[in-house]
Design a protein around this motif. Sequence first.
Motif, PDB file in Angstrom:
ATOM      1  N   UNK A  73       0.827  -1.195  -0.143  1.00  0.00           N
ATOM      2  CA  UNK A  73      -0.027   0.043  -0.135  1.00  0.00           C
ATOM      3  C   UNK A  73       0.934   1.054   0.048  1.00  0.00           C
ATOM      4  N   UNK A  74       2.050   1.040   0.680  1.00  0.00           N
ATOM      5  CA  UNK A  74       2.910   2.358   0.770  1.00  0.00           C
ATOM      6  C   UNK A  74       3.647   2.689  -0.435  1.00  0.00           C
ATOM      7  N   UNK A  75       3.402   1.775  -1.452  1.00  0.00           N
ATOM      8  CA  UNK A  75       4.285   1.885  -2.760  1.00  0.00           C
ATOM      9  C   UNK A  75       3.255   2.383  -3.962  1.00  0.00           C
ATOM     10  N   UNK A  76       1.763   2.420  -3.636  1.00  0.00           N
ATOM     11  CA  UNK A  76       0.774   2.444  -4.766  1.00  0.00           C
ATOM     12  C   UNK A  76       1.000   3.962  -5.386  1.00  0.00           C
ATOM     13  N   UNK A  77       1.074   4.861  -4.605  1.00  0.00           N
ATOM     14  CA  UNK A  77       1.351   6.356  -5.444  1.00  0.00           C
ATOM     15  C   UNK A  77       2.596   6.324  -6.241  1.00  0.00           C
ATOM     16  N   UNK A  78       3.615   5.581  -5.555  1.00  0.00           N
ATOM     17  CA  UNK A  78       4.890   5.597  -6.268  1.00  0.00           C
ATOM     18  C   UNK A  78       5.014   4.837  -7.529  1.00  0.00           C
ATOM     19  N   UNK A  79       4.265   3.802  -7.597  1.00  0.00           N
ATOM     20  CA  UNK A  79       4.048   3.021  -8.728  1.00  0.00           C
ATOM     21  C   UNK A  79       3.169   3.767  -9.735  1.00  0.00           C
ATOM     22  N   UNK A  80       2.205   4.500  -9.317  1.00  0.00           N
ATOM     23  CA  UNK A  80       1.435   5.080 -10.354  1.00  0.00           C
ATOM     24  C   UNK A  80       2.335   6.475 -10.851  1.00  0.00           C
ATOM     25  N   UNK A  81       3.257   6.854 -10.132  1.00  0.00           N
ATOM     26  CA  UNK A  81       4.157   7.903 -10.636  1.00  0.00           C
ATOM     27  C   UNK A  81       5.095   7.122 -11.794  1.00  0.00           C
ATOM     28  N   UNK A  82       5.516   6.043 -11.377  1.00  0.00           N
ATOM     29  CA  UNK A  82       6.510   5.294 -12.203  1.00  0.00           C
ATOM     30  C   UNK A  82       5.926   4.962 -13.541  1.00  0.00           C
ATOM     31  N   UNK A  83       4.505   4.381 -13.525  1.00  0.00           N
ATOM     32  CA  UNK A  83       3.693   4.129 -14.702  1.00  0.00           C
ATOM     33  C   UNK A  83       3.502   5.268 -15.399  1.00  0.00           C
ATOM     34  N   UNK A  84       3.283   6.539 -14.817  1.00  0.00           N
ATOM     35  CA  UNK A  84       3.085   7.835 -15.358  1.00  0.00           C
ATOM     36  C   UNK A  84       4.217   8.279 -16.166  1.00  0.00           C
ATOM     37  N   UNK A  85       5.406   7.940 -15.678  1.00  0.00           N
ATOM     38  CA  UNK A  85       6.582   8.445 -16.412  1.00  0.00           C
ATOM     39  C   UNK A  85       6.955   7.716 -17.494  1.00  0.00           C
ATOM     40  N   UNK A  86       7.037   6.305 -17.125  1.00  0.00           N
ATOM     41  CA  UNK A  86       7.749   5.366 -18.064  1.00  0.00           C
ATOM     42  C   UNK A  86       6.699   4.567 -19.174  1.00  0.00           C
ATOM     43  N   UNK A  87       5.547   4.683 -18.712  1.00  0.00           N
ATOM     44  CA  UNK A  87       4.533   3.685 -19.621  1.00  0.00           C
ATOM     45  C   UNK A  87       4.663   4.331 -21.311  1.00  0.00           C
ATOM     46  N   UNK A  88       4.867   5.647 -21.039  1.00  0.00           N
ATOM     47  CA  UNK A  88       4.683   6.388 -22.741  1.00  0.00           C
ATOM     48  C   UNK A  88       6.117   6.124 -23.090  1.00  0.00           C
TER      49      UNK A  88
END
Length: 207
Positions: A73-88
């Motif tokens: 749970x502590x990493x959910x926001x960080x994973x969303x940020x990583x996805x937002x940066x690197x998915x593209x």
Amino acid sequence: MKKIAGLVLLASIVLTFGFAQAQTPVGKGYAVGDAVTDFQVRNMDNKLISLTDYRSQAGVVVVFMANHCPFAKAYEDRLMAIHGRFAAQGYPVLAIQTSDPAIYPEDAFEVVQTRARERSFSFVYTLDETQSVARSFGATRTPQVFLLKRVGNAFVVQYIGAIDDNPQDAAGVQKRYLEEALVSLVAGRPVPTPATRPIGCAVKWKN
């Protein structure tokens, strides 16, 4: 005093969740440099998706999660940020909930669906119903990352381990292992630190 209390609480959580032994030993799993066999998991729309669905991407950030786990749970926001940066840039996040819901009801599919809707996850969140995917990877913790790079028609492991070095405090992170690995791959460079020790809850295996 608050800082000391926080450290004591984290130590308690680590002892309870982070370093408890997994109930059932898993096989060796994948190592850095191994090609990953195709697999299927169920997404929050109750549809099966497979690794081959990502064949148009440069790779995939596979993260094993558990809805009950405070570290995950502590990493959910960080994973969303990583996805937002690197998915593209060709590296989307694929999160896989893998713990046994008979042990923690929070890990049941319907509960995970509800949390995914409430949190509006930007990344794909899925369920490893039989735990066969986690076993094939050799996952032991939640969260635990397996960063894959597509090489031809294969997906090859480039990094295994922790997301960063501070599960308690995102602002206090000193080493961003996953991000550093992704930046290197996007730039065409080898991953500087290909493996770290994952910190989190032990995967709760079915008997």
